[in-house]
Design an enzyme around this catalytic site. Structure first.
Site, PDB file in Angstrom:
ATOM      1  N   ASP A 191       5.237  -2.792   1.596  1.00  0.00           N
ATOM      2  CA  ASP A 191       3.981  -2.826   1.719  1.00  0.00           C
ATOM      3  C   ASP A 191       2.690  -1.481   1.628  1.00  0.00           C
ATOM      4  O   ASP A 191       2.880  -0.714   2.898  1.00  0.00           O
ATOM      5  CB  ASP A 191       3.627  -3.982   3.289  1.00  0.00           C
ATOM      6  CG  ASP A 191       2.119  -4.079   2.989  1.00  0.00           C
ATOM      7  OD1 ASP A 191       1.249  -3.247   3.000  1.00  0.00           O
ATOM      8  OD2 ASP A 191       1.583  -5.191   3.318  1.00  0.00           O
ATOM      9  N   HIS A 192       2.960  -1.041   0.593  1.00  0.00           N
ATOM     10  CA  HIS A 192       1.864   0.557   0.360  1.00  0.00           C
ATOM     11  C   HIS A 192       0.762   0.733   1.377  1.00  0.00           C
ATOM     12  O   HIS A 192       0.759   1.939   1.414  1.00  0.00           O
ATOM     13  CB  HIS A 192       1.696   0.605  -1.402  1.00  0.00           C
ATOM     14  CG  HIS A 192       0.276   0.434  -1.477  1.00  0.00           C
ATOM     15  ND1 HIS A 192      -0.244  -0.970  -1.869  1.00  0.00           N
ATOM     16  CD2 HIS A 192      -0.759   0.849  -1.642  1.00  0.00           C
ATOM     17  CE1 HIS A 192      -1.045  -1.305  -2.189  1.00  0.00           C
ATOM     18  NE2 HIS A 192      -1.531  -0.395  -2.312  1.00  0.00           N
ATOM     19  N   LYS A 229      -0.205   4.210   4.051  1.00  0.00           N
ATOM     20  CA  LYS A 229      -2.233   4.903   3.812  1.00  0.00           C
ATOM     21  C   LYS A 229      -2.428   5.550   5.207  1.00  0.00           C
ATOM     22  O   LYS A 229      -1.644   5.231   6.676  1.00  0.00           O
ATOM     23  CB  LYS A 229      -3.561   3.590   3.565  1.00  0.00           C
ATOM     24  CG  LYS A 229      -3.009   3.577   2.068  1.00  0.00           C
ATOM     25  CD  LYS A 229      -5.064   2.843   2.138  1.00  0.00           C
ATOM     26  CE  LYS A 229      -3.589   1.646   0.631  1.00  0.00           C
ATOM     27  NZ  LYS A 229      -4.793   2.168  -0.326  1.00  0.00           N
ATOM     28  N   GLU A 269     -12.288  -4.779  -4.077  1.00  0.00           N
ATOM     29  CA  GLU A 269     -11.845  -3.955  -5.108  1.00  0.00           C
ATOM     30  C   GLU A 269     -13.514  -4.728  -6.284  1.00  0.00           C
ATOM     31  O   GLU A 269     -13.411  -6.110  -6.012  1.00  0.00           O
ATOM     32  CB  GLU A 269     -10.550  -4.255  -5.532  1.00  0.00           C
ATOM     33  CG  GLU A 269      -9.286  -4.487  -4.419  1.00  0.00           C
ATOM     34  CD  GLU A 269      -7.995  -4.867  -5.571  1.00  0.00           C
ATOM     35  OE1 GLU A 269      -7.867  -3.772  -6.331  1.00  0.00           O
ATOM     36  OE2 GLU A 269      -7.627  -6.187  -5.250  1.00  0.00           O
ATOM     37  N   HIS A 306      -1.304  -6.797   2.803  1.00  0.00           N
ATOM     38  CA  HIS A 306      -2.160  -5.745   3.164  1.00  0.00           C
ATOM     39  C   HIS A 306      -2.748  -6.275   4.642  1.00  0.00           C
ATOM     40  O   HIS A 306      -2.705  -5.264   5.611  1.00  0.00           O
ATOM     41  CB  HIS A 306      -2.595  -5.560   2.244  1.00  0.00           C
ATOM     42  CG  HIS A 306      -1.976  -5.205   0.655  1.00  0.00           C
ATOM     43  ND1 HIS A 306      -1.122  -4.952   0.882  1.00  0.00           N
ATOM     44  CD2 HIS A 306      -2.132  -5.122  -0.379  1.00  0.00           C
ATOM     45  CE1 HIS A 306       0.163  -4.096  -0.282  1.00  0.00           C
ATOM     46  NE2 HIS A 306      -0.616  -4.825  -0.962  1.00  0.00           N
TER      47      HIS A 306
END
Ligand code: BG6
Length: 505
Positions: A185-186, A190, A224, A248
């Site tokens: 899960d990018h 972060k 976004e 996320h």
């Protein structure tokens, strides 16, 4: 999570090598790790895809991706030339055992050339539907046999729902050990998300206040500006709840709400996160409307440009009922958070790209000031800005200078760009390096993924069972449907307008 040095030889295999993720994120990340000397010249990258490319053309494609998307900007010839010698391409059908045989031959040749064992990382930059096929193909060819040295990386969403995630886990575990599976899960890569733990557990000033006694509620927004771009085919089967909230936003929530880990170890941290998910109060089927809101963007204006409605996007069903916005209210039934609502929202085509966590504190127990001193009084608020202009802001009350005694709000802030002059690594750089070192702290264990699915399943079931006749229900360039405002208004609260918009710091 650990502090990593240069790795042992790695063969990094990307399935779905002509796709977007490869050129926008994965190869730029590997290139930066190479420039930063985290991977040595003895690494190799093999791209595998159904679509065939001559080697040179493939390298050219990857370079274009790095030039456009790397945080360092355009590549330099000298550096790229050395790096690109480590890149190769193989076309192959994922359902054909021969593809894995050929891949195995290539890996064996690399080992022979280096005269050493290598770590193999198999990255599935593919649609979820082929994951099982890949794992089976690799297993049958004996490529994942070495439990210590071979790893597979699976992108989110992991499954489509609780049932499919559980089935997928059972199938994966017939070929692999849990320790070989990296569910990525990018957001967990972060800097600002990783910093939540540092900020909470490294500051005695903060942690004692993070509980029901002092916190009124928490908001997590991931907004976004972009629409679905060219990912309509995938997105129309997914939607905001599966694409963003289940993974996320839920991961951010875990870091905000978890108890302090006893040690900084993968399983310990993951246990503490699972505890949060398990404590989330299940939403009853008949209460879904009071706890969740869905929306779909209509046409509208973003930065002065007219943009089409979701239903007019390429590869999207013109009558689509897929949500591009979701807001959810969650309650955590434990001693720390009982009665403190967590409001999560995420949407496409919002007025700005901004992700923030807002912790709204309760008012002080007693205001002794005269009413003339506090016409603008607001309780303390902590904002963790995940992106952009990453930082932390604390809204405090101070005396406004002057002869009269009057309080007004002021912000104390920490901004990454002010404090640290070096560019932060991209999330994928951090996570790829963790995988290379076998550090699973920032990856999701099977029980964590399943616990997150359990939280959203009542919403998925309710939404799939009723056609959203109100869609599209928010114009592009707005903060989502009116019902999202009502979700908080019912509790006497309102969404915080992100600081990134307010002050452009
Ligand atoms: C991805 C989603 O996981 O995250 C995309 O599939 C979304 O739909 C993206 O655009 C957002 O990531 P970031 O890092 O740009 O906030």
């Amino acid at each position: 999570m650990e502090n990593h040095k240069a790795t042992e030889p790695i063969v990094f295999v990307i399935f779905g090598a002509s796709g977007d993720l490869t050129s926008r994120k994965l190869v730029p990340a590997v290139y930066n790790l190479y420039l930063d000397k985290f991977v040595g010249v003895n690494f190799s990258l093999i791209g595998v895809d159904r679509r065939s490319h001559p080697e040179d053309e493939y390298r050219g494609l990857l370079r274009k991706g790095v030039d456009e998307f790397s945080r360092r900007g355009k590549t330099q010839d000298a550096e790229w030339d050395v790096f690109s010698k480590r890149l190769s391409f193989m076309d192959g059908d994922f359902s054909d055992p021969n593809t894995y045989k050929q891949l195995g031959d290539r890996i064996a040749a690399i080992k022979q050339q280096l005269n050493t064992e290598v770590h193999t990382i198999f990255y599935f930059a593919t649609p979820p539907s082929v994951v099982e096929m890949l794992v089976h193909g690799l297993g049958a060819a004996g490529l994942t046999k070495d439990e210590k040295r071979s790893r597979v990386v699976i992108e989110k969403p992991f499954g489509r729902d609780l049932e499919s995630a559980q089935e997928l886990d059972i199938k994966l575990l017939t070929e692999l050990k849990e320790s070989q599976i990296y569910r990525i899960d990018h957001y967990l890569g972060k800097e600002t998300v990783q910093n939540i733990m540092a900020f909470r557990f490294g500051n005695s000033l903060m942690e004692p206040l993070w509980n029901r006694r002092y916190v009124d509620h928490v908001q997590i927004t991931v907004a976004e500006e972009v629409g679905v771009e060219h990912r309509g085919g995938y997105y129309d089967k997914s939607g905001a709840l599966r694409d963003m909230i289940q993974n996320h936003l839920m991961q951010i929530l875990c870091y905000i709400a978890m108890e302090a880990p006893v040690a900084f170890e993968a399983d310990e941290i993951r246990n503490k996160k699972v505890d949060v998910l398990r404590a989330i109060r299940p939403i009853e089927a008949e209460q879904v409307n009071q706890f969740a809101v869905r929306g779909q963007y209509d046409s509208g204006w973003i930065r002065g440009e007219q943009v089409p409605s979701y239903r007019k996007e390429p590869s999207v069903n013109p009558d689509s009922g897929t949500e591009t916005f979701a807001a959810v209210k969650l309650l955590i039934d434990n001693w720390r958070w009982e009665g403190v609502p967590f409001y999560l929202r995420s949407g496409k085509r919002m007025p700005a790209r901004v992700s923030e966590v807002v912790m709204q504190f309760r008012p002080v127990p007693h205001l002794s000031f005269p009413s003339s001193a506090i016409p603008d009084f607001t309780p303390n608020r902590l904002v963790l800005r995940i992106q952009p202009n990453e930082g932390i802001f604390i809204r405090i009350q101070v005396k406004q200078p002057g002869a009269t005694f009057r309080l007004r709000g002021a912000d104390m802030h920490f901004l990454y760009k002010e404090t640290f002059k070096v560019a932060e690594p991209e999330a994928y750089e951090t996570l790829l390096l963790d995988i290379a070192h076998g550090d699973a702290t920032q990856f999701m264990r099977a029980d964590q993924v399943e616990a997150a699915w359990k939280v959203v399943m009542p919403i998925i079931n309710a939404w799939e069972g009723s056609t959203p006749i109100e869609f599209p229900n928010y114009p592009s360039g707005s903060w989502g449907p009116d019902a999202a405002v009502t979700l908080l208004a019912r509790d006497g609260r309102n969404w915080w307008v992100p600081t990134a918009i307010q002050d452009h710091t």
